[in-house]
Motif scaffolding. Sequence first.
Motif, PDB file in Angstrom:
ATOM      1  N   VAL A 286       0.593  -1.406   0.221  1.00 37.94           N
ATOM      2  CA  VAL A 286       0.443   0.175   0.421  1.00 37.94           C
ATOM      3  C   VAL A 286       1.211   1.319  -0.023  1.00 37.94           C
ATOM      4  O   VAL A 286       1.992   1.050   0.201  1.00 37.94           O
ATOM      5  N   GLN A 287       0.295   2.440  -0.536  1.00 31.69           N
ATOM      6  CA  GLN A 287       1.125   3.743   0.353  1.00 31.69           C
ATOM      7  C   GLN A 287       0.116   4.357   1.535  1.00 31.69           C
ATOM      8  O   GLN A 287      -0.612   4.155   1.978  1.00 31.69           O
ATOM      9  N   PRO A 288       0.839   4.877   1.579  1.00 24.83           N
ATOM     10  CA  PRO A 288       0.593   5.938   2.885  1.00 24.83           C
ATOM     11  C   PRO A 288      -0.590   6.804   2.875  1.00 24.83           C
ATOM     12  O   PRO A 288      -0.718   7.287   1.511  1.00 24.83           O
ATOM     13  N   GLY A 289      -1.138   6.458   4.090  1.00 19.29           N
ATOM     14  CA  GLY A 289      -3.306   6.888   3.998  1.00 19.29           C
ATOM     15  C   GLY A 289      -4.034   6.104   3.870  1.00 19.29           C
ATOM     16  O   GLY A 289      -5.147   6.355   4.031  1.00 19.29           O
ATOM     17  N   LEU A 290      -3.467   4.329   2.910  1.00 22.37           N
ATOM     18  CA  LEU A 290      -4.387   3.578   2.265  1.00 22.37           C
ATOM     19  C   LEU A 290      -5.332   3.436   3.945  1.00 22.37           C
ATOM     20  O   LEU A 290      -6.146   3.033   4.274  1.00 22.37           O
TER      21      LEU A 290
ATOM     22  N   LYS B 249      -5.321  -1.232  17.094  1.00 25.04           N
ATOM     23  CA  LYS B 249      -4.895  -1.615  18.802  1.00 25.04           C
ATOM     24  C   LYS B 249      -3.944  -0.980  19.379  1.00 25.04           C
ATOM     25  O   LYS B 249      -3.700  -0.656  20.333  1.00 25.04           O
ATOM     26  N   GLU B 250      -2.408  -0.892  19.061  1.00 26.76           N
ATOM     27  CA  GLU B 250      -1.555  -0.127  19.095  1.00 26.76           C
ATOM     28  C   GLU B 250      -0.716  -0.177  18.026  1.00 26.76           C
ATOM     29  O   GLU B 250      -0.707  -0.125  16.618  1.00 26.76           O
ATOM     30  N   GLY B 251       0.111   0.990  18.082  1.00 26.63           N
ATOM     31  CA  GLY B 251       1.262   1.845  17.341  1.00 26.63           C
ATOM     32  C   GLY B 251       0.785   3.049  16.459  1.00 26.63           C
ATOM     33  O   GLY B 251      -0.493   3.151  16.444  1.00 26.63           O
ATOM     34  N   ARG B 252       0.808   3.417  15.179  1.00 22.50           N
ATOM     35  CA  ARG B 252      -0.095   4.418  14.329  1.00 22.50           C
ATOM     36  C   ARG B 252      -0.020   3.572  12.533  1.00 22.50           C
ATOM     37  O   ARG B 252       1.042   2.570  12.693  1.00 22.50           O
ATOM     38  N   PHE B 253      -0.442   4.320  11.833  1.00 23.66           N
ATOM     39  CA  PHE B 253       0.210   4.057  10.443  1.00 23.66           C
ATOM     40  C   PHE B 253       0.932   4.711   9.692  1.00 23.66           C
ATOM     41  O   PHE B 253       1.342   5.753  10.188  1.00 23.66           O
ATOM     42  N   PHE B 254       0.755   4.440   9.140  1.00 20.77           N
ATOM     43  CA  PHE B 254       2.705   4.745   7.372  1.00 20.77           C
ATOM     44  C   PHE B 254       2.311   6.565   7.457  1.00 20.77           C
ATOM     45  O   PHE B 254       0.673   7.401   7.288  1.00 20.77           O
ATOM     46  N   ASN B 255       3.150   7.477   7.917  1.00 23.57           N
ATOM     47  CA  ASN B 255       3.240   8.309   7.441  1.00 23.57           C
ATOM     48  C   ASN B 255       3.588   8.641   6.100  1.00 23.57           C
ATOM     49  O   ASN B 255       4.467   9.025   5.925  1.00 23.57           O
ATOM     50  N   PRO B 256       2.871   9.561   5.562  1.00 24.95           N
ATOM     51  CA  PRO B 256       3.639  10.065   3.972  1.00 24.95           C
ATOM     52  C   PRO B 256       4.511  10.920   4.291  1.00 24.95           C
ATOM     53  O   PRO B 256       5.713  11.160   3.608  1.00 24.95           O
TER      54      PRO B 256
ATOM     55  N   ASP C 235       9.391   5.383   6.929  1.00 21.25           N
ATOM     56  CA  ASP C 235       8.234   4.647   6.395  1.00 21.25           C
ATOM     57  C   ASP C 235       8.503   3.236   5.597  1.00 21.25           C
ATOM     58  O   ASP C 235       6.762   2.410   5.891  1.00 21.25           O
ATOM     59  N   ARG C 236       8.966   3.376   4.686  1.00 25.43           N
ATOM     60  CA  ARG C 236       9.025   2.928   3.868  1.00 25.43           C
ATOM     61  C   ARG C 236       9.501   1.435   4.210  1.00 25.43           C
ATOM     62  O   ARG C 236       9.968   0.539   2.975  1.00 25.43           O
ATOM     63  N   GLN C 237      10.057   1.567   4.836  1.00 27.01           N
ATOM     64  CA  GLN C 237      11.107   0.672   5.663  1.00 27.01           C
ATOM     65  C   GLN C 237      10.434  -0.064   6.675  1.00 27.01           C
ATOM     66  O   GLN C 237      11.270  -0.696   7.947  1.00 27.01           O
ATOM     67  N   SER C 238       9.365  -0.116   7.151  1.00 26.97           N
ATOM     68  CA  SER C 238       8.383  -0.196   8.008  1.00 26.97           C
ATOM     69  C   SER C 238       6.695  -1.018   8.252  1.00 26.97           C
ATOM     70  O   SER C 238       6.409  -1.522   6.083  1.00 26.97           O
ATOM     71  N   VAL C 239       6.631  -2.012   8.573  1.00 28.42           N
ATOM     72  CA  VAL C 239       5.035  -2.455   8.388  1.00 28.42           C
ATOM     73  C   VAL C 239       3.963  -2.027   9.167  1.00 28.42           C
ATOM     74  O   VAL C 239       4.517  -1.548  10.924  1.00 28.42           O
TER      75      VAL C 239
ATOM     76  N   VAL D   6       8.093  -3.089  12.778  1.00 24.31           N
ATOM     77  CA  VAL D   6       6.058  -3.321  13.167  1.00 24.31           C
ATOM     78  C   VAL D   6       6.325  -1.794  13.977  1.00 24.31           C
ATOM     79  O   VAL D   6       6.634  -1.446  15.566  1.00 24.31           O
ATOM     80  N   ILE D   7       5.671  -0.783  13.386  1.00 25.03           N
ATOM     81  CA  ILE D   7       5.362   0.164  13.824  1.00 25.03           C
ATOM     82  C   ILE D   7       3.389   0.351  14.332  1.00 25.03           C
ATOM     83  O   ILE D   7       3.464   1.438  14.968  1.00 25.03           O
TER      84      ILE D   7
END
Length: 787
Positions: free
Chosen positions: A523-527, A536-543, A548-552, A581-582
């Motif tokens: 996916v691309q950030p924002g999806l 449940k915990e953490g956050r979504f991808f930040n554009p 974050d390109r190297q995160s899951v 894992v973010i």
Amino acid sequence: MIRKIKRLYQLAGKNKATLAVNVIGLSIGLATTILLVAFIMHEWSYDRHFSDADRINRLHTIWVDGDSKVVHPINLRKAFTEIPQNVPGIETAVQIYRYWNIEIIYDNVRHANNTPLYVDSTFFNVFDFKMSEGSSEYALNDPGSVVLTKTLAHKIFGDDPAVGQIVEIENRSYTVSAVTDDVPENTHFSFDLLLPMNSLHFMHQLGGLEFFTYYLFDQNADPEITGDAISRANNEMLAETFSMFHGSDFASEIEPLTRLHLFSSASYDLGQRGSISTIILVGAIAVLVMFLALTNFVNLFVIEGEQRAKEIGIRKVNGAAKADIVRQFFAETTFIVAISFIIGLVLAELFLPQFGDLMRRSFTGGLFRSPLLIFALAAIFILTVVLSGSYPAFYLSRLKPAAVLKSYGGKTGRRRVVMNLSGSVQLLITLVLLTYLFGINNQVNYLQNMPTGLNPDGLVNIYNLNDNMKRQYPEILEELLTIPEVEGVAAGGHTIGGGGSGQGIRLAESQSDNIQTINEYRVQPGLCSLLELELKEGRFFNPELETDRQSVILNEAAERMLGLTSATGRQVVMFQQPLEVIGVVKDFHYSSAANVIQPLVFTAYSENINNLLVRLAANADYTEAMRKIEQTLKSFDEDYIISSTYTADIYRNFYAAEERFGKILRVGAVIAVLIVMMGIFMLVSNSISRRTKEIGIRKVLGGSTTRMMAVLYYNSLKWVAIASAIAIPVSYFLLDRWLQNYAVKASLRWWLFILGVAIVLFLQTVITIGKTWNIARRNPVESLRYE
């Protein structure tokens, strides 16, 4: 001839009501049976049109991970490059790689939404398609060649020859080398164009299970020995390639081509697959509906025969031989059955398009061209004539004239019991069909109304982006967000609710051979936030964060699989470099809610964009919004043709098989109810006519109209009670067995079993009371004058 037909009509149609019920009931039953048998034969015909169909087999990879066993129809590339050379008994082989829909450009005109398959040059050696233009022999040898279907070639080039023309596909030029006839609908795969496997530019990246593999066995080869040898060779390659997957075992199976459509155990396929369970259901409904129609027909003809006993006696007194009476009754029966068959055939032809829509099939080539179907119809015709004509022809014709000329009673008690029993069997069948229908609808509604874990409403998936638009995604994103009806936009490499990419994953601190399987959505950030997934915990991808390109992001099922209670901040390995894992999202359904939610990982490393996802406002006019979206996209590429689907429809389609199952049952149940109620109407009429004098006597002796109706109603009510007592446990058993296929199932509530009984009871009550009211309220004198 016309005079004979007219005479037969006069004899057979003395009781117009009985004749009408006979013809209508049998015609409906026959039309239904013809359509259902046609569907069964169509499904059975899949892939049998290939001349070597009985020698073509497909290889399946079986991946066993703990208690999970998945049969994949795809294999390693080595299954093509190595196995045919090392296993005796293989004449040739071919692999197919499924690709997404593409756009073809010719003479600056774009043709979108074409289905391609990448295939090896041996494709036409295995699957013999007829050529409209060119030759199949070398059609796929050159990496710059392309083979089109006849329909696509005509769409692009009109009536001009296609071979030798140059078209552009994904910024590359291809020369049309051949044109095939269109793929028959009864083929387990379909395509608009074929591209050579050696032109697939990212072939070097495909090191996993990617290719559908087919083998053409030698004519003299033993299929079992050859298949076992292929499976052993494939098992060795799988064990070597995936040795790092901890706890995974591998096996292989060979499946004949002619079994793929109905019997394949593979998890998915190249096209829409059939189901042997659907065939069994359709076959059962065809048999049951025809049984109901035939039972009605025979019962009503027996009633008609009893009422004509005196006619038979008079004819015998006047010198008619037994053979003459037998011929007469069989002629009348044949006449009525012939009329019913003609009407049934006409009805089948008229409703064939609607039936095709219901079954999601296109029945082309004529309904009655199949010799097997014609043979089946002839058998049904003869069986109907024999069953319905035997009683009046052979039983009544042998009675002595003196016996039948008396006030005919005969030994009707036993026949009446038999007729009541057959009526009970009819009610039993109808009640089981109705209850099964209600149970299936209950399960589908339960699954569809389960929380999905995301919000699919208002999401539009645009899936045919070309390379030019993919490069301009940031600008397209900004422009789409200026549309008032658009609340959000995101992009990805996969369709949400569609298939993901199978990958291996392990914790960074684990051994390199401790890899476990997981599904991946690129996916691309924002999806994730556009989908309204719940963290449940953490956050979504930040554009804004390039790291974050190297995160899951994992789902809860993946977190549990890795043995973690809190995965955020941990390192996992999917390829070479560790990924952080973010975030962890709560489990959501990305396939049918009937399935257990599988481990899933969201990645953002890929820049490739195949899908745009647009969320429309809840109060938006969707038609106007889509017009503006298409207008915006065309501002970046004026010749662009949009292709889209609503995510809600993707999720609704998860239950298409169950809904079709229910629709088939609904048709069968409605027809069954109609036929049975017509039979009940005539049986009640006959019963009342036999008891007219009894009713008159009871009324003379002081019986009330209500009491008379209760007496007449009781007999029919007890047979419904008997049928219901049997139907309820039978229905429960069948539904419980069917629900075993679902990981999530609705409870079988009591009303599912009572509703069908209530419907049948209500209809029977209306029929019985309606018929008895006029008789029960008659003046006793009229009743006593009856006959």
